[in-house]
Structures are given as structure tokens and as C-alpha cells.
Design a protein around this motif. Structure first.
Motif, PDB file in Angstrom:
ATOM      1  N   ASP A 107      44.945  46.131  43.727  1.00  0.00           N
ATOM      2  CA  ASP A 107      44.228  46.351  44.985  1.00  0.00           C
ATOM      3  C   ASP A 107      42.941  45.541  44.935  1.00  0.00           C
ATOM      4  OD1 ASP A 107      42.759  47.232  47.157  1.00  0.00           O
ATOM      5  OD2 ASP A 107      43.118  49.363  46.778  1.00  0.00           O
ATOM      6  N   ARG A 108      42.894  44.439  45.670  1.00  0.00           N
ATOM      7  CA  ARG A 108      41.739  43.537  45.632  1.00  0.00           C
ATOM      8  C   ARG A 108      40.588  44.003  46.521  1.00  0.00           C
ATOM      9  NH1 ARG A 108      43.096  39.452  42.477  1.00  0.00           N
ATOM     10  NH2 ARG A 108      45.294  38.965  42.258  1.00  0.00           N
ATOM     11  N   THR A 109      40.739  45.153  47.194  1.00  0.00           N
ATOM     12  CA  THR A 109      39.649  45.672  48.019  1.00  0.00           C
ATOM     13  C   THR A 109      38.657  46.497  47.204  1.00  0.00           C
ATOM     14  OG1 THR A 109      40.826  47.712  48.633  1.00  0.00           O
ATOM     15  CG2 THR A 109      41.161  45.761  50.043  1.00  0.00           C
ATOM     16  N   ARG A 110      38.988  46.817  45.963  1.00  0.00           N
ATOM     17  CA  ARG A 110      38.095  47.620  45.116  1.00  0.00           C
ATOM     18  C   ARG A 110      36.900  46.802  44.645  1.00  0.00           C
ATOM     19  NH1 ARG A 110      43.081  49.586  42.464  1.00  0.00           N
ATOM     20  NH2 ARG A 110      43.519  51.613  43.382  1.00  0.00           N
ATOM     21  N   ALA A 111      35.855  47.520  44.252  1.00  0.00           N
ATOM     22  CA  ALA A 111      34.644  46.890  43.718  1.00  0.00           C
ATOM     23  C   ALA A 111      34.979  46.050  42.486  1.00  0.00           C
ATOM     24  CB  ALA A 111      33.630  47.972  43.344  1.00  0.00           C
ATOM     25  N   LYS A 112      34.177  45.019  42.255  1.00  0.00           N
ATOM     26  CA  LYS A 112      34.410  44.089  41.144  1.00  0.00           C
ATOM     27  C   LYS A 112      34.601  44.803  39.811  1.00  0.00           C
ATOM     28  CE  LYS A 112      32.271  40.193  38.708  1.00  0.00           C
ATOM     29  NZ  LYS A 112      33.376  39.302  38.531  1.00  0.00           N
ATOM     30  N   PHE A 113      33.810  45.809  39.521  1.00  0.00           N
ATOM     31  CA  PHE A 113      33.918  46.515  38.253  1.00  0.00           C
ATOM     32  C   PHE A 113      34.590  47.875  38.412  1.00  0.00           C
ATOM     33  CE2 PHE A 113      30.362  43.557  37.441  1.00  0.00           C
ATOM     34  CZ  PHE A 113      30.938  42.860  36.396  1.00  0.00           C
ATOM     35  N   GLY A 114      35.393  47.995  39.466  1.00  0.00           N
ATOM     36  CA  GLY A 114      36.112  49.242  39.714  1.00  0.00           C
ATOM     37  C   GLY A 114      37.435  49.299  38.979  1.00  0.00           C
ATOM     38  N   PRO A 115      38.193  50.354  39.230  1.00  0.00           N
ATOM     39  CA  PRO A 115      39.495  50.528  38.579  1.00  0.00           C
ATOM     40  C   PRO A 115      40.442  49.362  38.876  1.00  0.00           C
ATOM     41  CG  PRO A 115      38.838  52.523  39.740  1.00  0.00           C
ATOM     42  CD  PRO A 115      37.875  51.456  40.136  1.00  0.00           C
ATOM     43  N   ARG A 116      41.329  49.098  37.921  1.00  0.00           N
ATOM     44  CA  ARG A 116      42.289  47.993  38.036  1.00  0.00           C
ATOM     45  C   ARG A 116      43.670  48.448  37.606  1.00  0.00           C
ATOM     46  NH1 ARG A 116      39.034  45.664  40.526  1.00  0.00           N
ATOM     47  NH2 ARG A 116      37.868  43.797  40.034  1.00  0.00           N
ATOM     48  N   GLU A 117      44.653  48.144  38.456  1.00  0.00           N
ATOM     49  CA  GLU A 117      46.037  48.317  38.026  1.00  0.00           C
ATOM     50  C   GLU A 117      46.325  47.313  36.908  1.00  0.00           C
ATOM     51  OE1 GLU A 117      45.754  49.777  42.163  1.00  0.00           O
ATOM     52  OE2 GLU A 117      45.135  47.909  41.227  1.00  0.00           O
ATOM     53  N   ILE A 118      45.880  46.075  37.152  1.00  0.00           N
ATOM     54  CA  ILE A 118      46.073  45.016  36.161  1.00  0.00           C
ATOM     55  C   ILE A 118      45.061  43.903  36.422  1.00  0.00           C
ATOM     56  CG2 ILE A 118      47.774  43.660  37.459  1.00  0.00           C
ATOM     57  CD1 ILE A 118      47.939  44.485  33.669  1.00  0.00           C
ATOM     58  N   ASP A 119      44.604  43.302  35.357  1.00  0.00           N
ATOM     59  CA  ASP A 119      43.679  42.174  35.440  1.00  0.00           C
ATOM     60  C   ASP A 119      44.170  41.138  34.433  1.00  0.00           C
ATOM     61  OD1 ASP A 119      41.437  40.737  36.263  1.00  0.00           O
ATOM     62  OD2 ASP A 119      40.137  41.652  34.760  1.00  0.00           O
ATOM     63  N   LEU A 120      44.443  39.945  34.899  1.00  0.00           N
ATOM     64  CA  LEU A 120      44.949  38.854  34.056  1.00  0.00           C
ATOM     65  C   LEU A 120      44.012  37.662  34.202  1.00  0.00           C
ATOM     66  CD1 LEU A 120      48.702  39.079  35.149  1.00  0.00           C
ATOM     67  CD2 LEU A 120      47.697  40.003  33.045  1.00  0.00           C
ATOM     68  N   ASP A 121      43.406  37.250  33.105  1.00  0.00           N
ATOM     69  CA  ASP A 121      42.447  36.149  33.145  1.00  0.00           C
ATOM     70  C   ASP A 121      42.700  35.171  32.013  1.00  0.00           C
ATOM     71  OD1 ASP A 121      40.623  37.071  35.306  1.00  0.00           O
ATOM     72  OD2 ASP A 121      40.244  38.729  33.917  1.00  0.00           O
ATOM     73  N   ILE A 122      42.507  33.890  32.302  1.00  0.00           N
ATOM     74  CA  ILE A 122      42.549  32.884  31.247  1.00  0.00           C
ATOM     75  C   ILE A 122      41.221  32.965  30.498  1.00  0.00           C
ATOM     76  CG2 ILE A 122      42.730  30.436  30.679  1.00  0.00           C
ATOM     77  CD1 ILE A 122      44.177  30.061  33.395  1.00  0.00           C
ATOM     78  N   VAL A 123      41.294  33.244  29.208  1.00  0.00           N
ATOM     79  CA  VAL A 123      40.096  33.326  28.372  1.00  0.00           C
ATOM     80  C   VAL A 123      39.905  32.022  27.602  1.00  0.00           C
ATOM     81  CG1 VAL A 123      38.929  34.617  26.536  1.00  0.00           C
ATOM     82  CG2 VAL A 123      40.405  35.833  28.167  1.00  0.00           C
ATOM     83  N   VAL A 124      41.002  31.472  27.082  1.00  0.00           N
ATOM     84  CA  VAL A 124      40.954  30.216  26.329  1.00  0.00           C
ATOM     85  C   VAL A 124      42.000  29.269  26.918  1.00  0.00           C
ATOM     86  CG1 VAL A 124      41.200  29.144  24.058  1.00  0.00           C
ATOM     87  CG2 VAL A 124      40.318  31.488  24.233  1.00  0.00           C
ATOM     88  N   TRP A 125      41.584  28.025  27.159  1.00  0.00           N
ATOM     89  CA  TRP A 125      42.484  27.003  27.689  1.00  0.00           C
ATOM     90  C   TRP A 125      42.451  25.815  26.738  1.00  0.00           C
ATOM     91  CZ3 TRP A 125      46.271  26.613  31.035  1.00  0.00           C
ATOM     92  CH2 TRP A 125      46.671  25.358  31.497  1.00  0.00           C
TER      93      TRP A 125
END
Length: 126
Positions: free
Chosen positions: A82-100
Motif C-alpha cells: 500500500d503506497r498510500t502509507r507514510a514513508k516510515f509506516g507499516p509495510r507488507e513488503i519493501d524491496l530495495d537495491i542496497v548493493v549494485w
């Protein structure tokens, strides 16, 4: 050209189920070379939300970094983020590139001990 990426995975909504599902989805879409254990962390920013579960995978892809970011966002959407939640709010899932390709590309790495720990587990470097 083949690229290597460390993908950070986080969830605090049905976290155990969503982390496992993210591992499976990433394995179905990419060549996953390694995955970490799971680390439990306190939420950052908004208090009163459940703790997070965090993990990471090392994957190989022929996608560009930009295309991989888009693919990860698409996967998050498929998993019900749900992308309407606050930036630091609850997340179903968060996927980020940390190292490239061996370079840290997520600034959160420098301020989040758990990201440093997950990357060290993946790369064998401390």
C-alpha cells in the motif's frame, strides 16, 4: 551484461509470510545466488507498529539498475504493498537495491546496522 545486486527485503505486516513469499518470487524471476537469515528490528520513525523482519538476497540479472528497480516495485505491488502509507509506516513488503555491482547504492546502509549485517552475511565482508 550480467549484474550482481544485493536486494534488501523488509516487512512488518504478516512479516514471516511476506518475507518467505518475497524469497520465492525473487527466485522465480531471477538467478538468486545466496540469501541471508532473517533479522528482527524495531520500526524507524512511527512508533506503535509491529517490529520488522529483514533479510537480503544476492541475485544476478541482465536488467539495468533502473529496470530492476521497476521490476522490484512491480513485485511489491503484486504482493499488496500500500503506497498510500507514510514513508516510515507499516509495510507488507519493501524491496530495495542496497548493493549494485559491488557498490553501496542505498544511503540507509550507512545508518542501519541491520543492513550492514545483511550485506556482510551475503558478501562475507565485514
Amino acid at each position: 551484461m550480467s549484474n550482481l545486486a544485493v536486494i534488501g527485503i523488509g516487512s512488518n505486516i504478516d512479516a514471516g509470510q511476506n518475507i518467505h513469499r518475497a524469497f520465492s518470487c525473487l527466485q522465480n524471476r531471477f538467478k538468486v545466488l545466496k540469501k541471508t537469515g532473517v533479522i528482527k528490528t524495531f520500526p524507524v520513525g512511527i512508533v506503535g507498529q509491529p517490529d520488522f523482519l529483514n533479510a537480503a538476497v544476492l541475485l544476478r540479472t541482465d536488467l539495468s539498475r533502473y529496470s530492476l528497480v521497476n521490476e522490484l516495485k512491480s513485485l511489491e505491488d503484486e504482493m499488496g504493498r500500500d503506497r498510500t502509507r507514510a514513508k516510515f509506516g507499516p509495510r507488507e513488503i519493501d524491496l530495495d537495491i542496497v548493493v549494485w555491482n559491488g557498490q553501496i547504492v542505498d544511503e540507509d546502509y550507512y545508518s542501519r546496522d541491520f543492513l550492514q549485517q545483511l550485506v556482510a552475511e551475503i558478501t562475507g565482508k565485514t
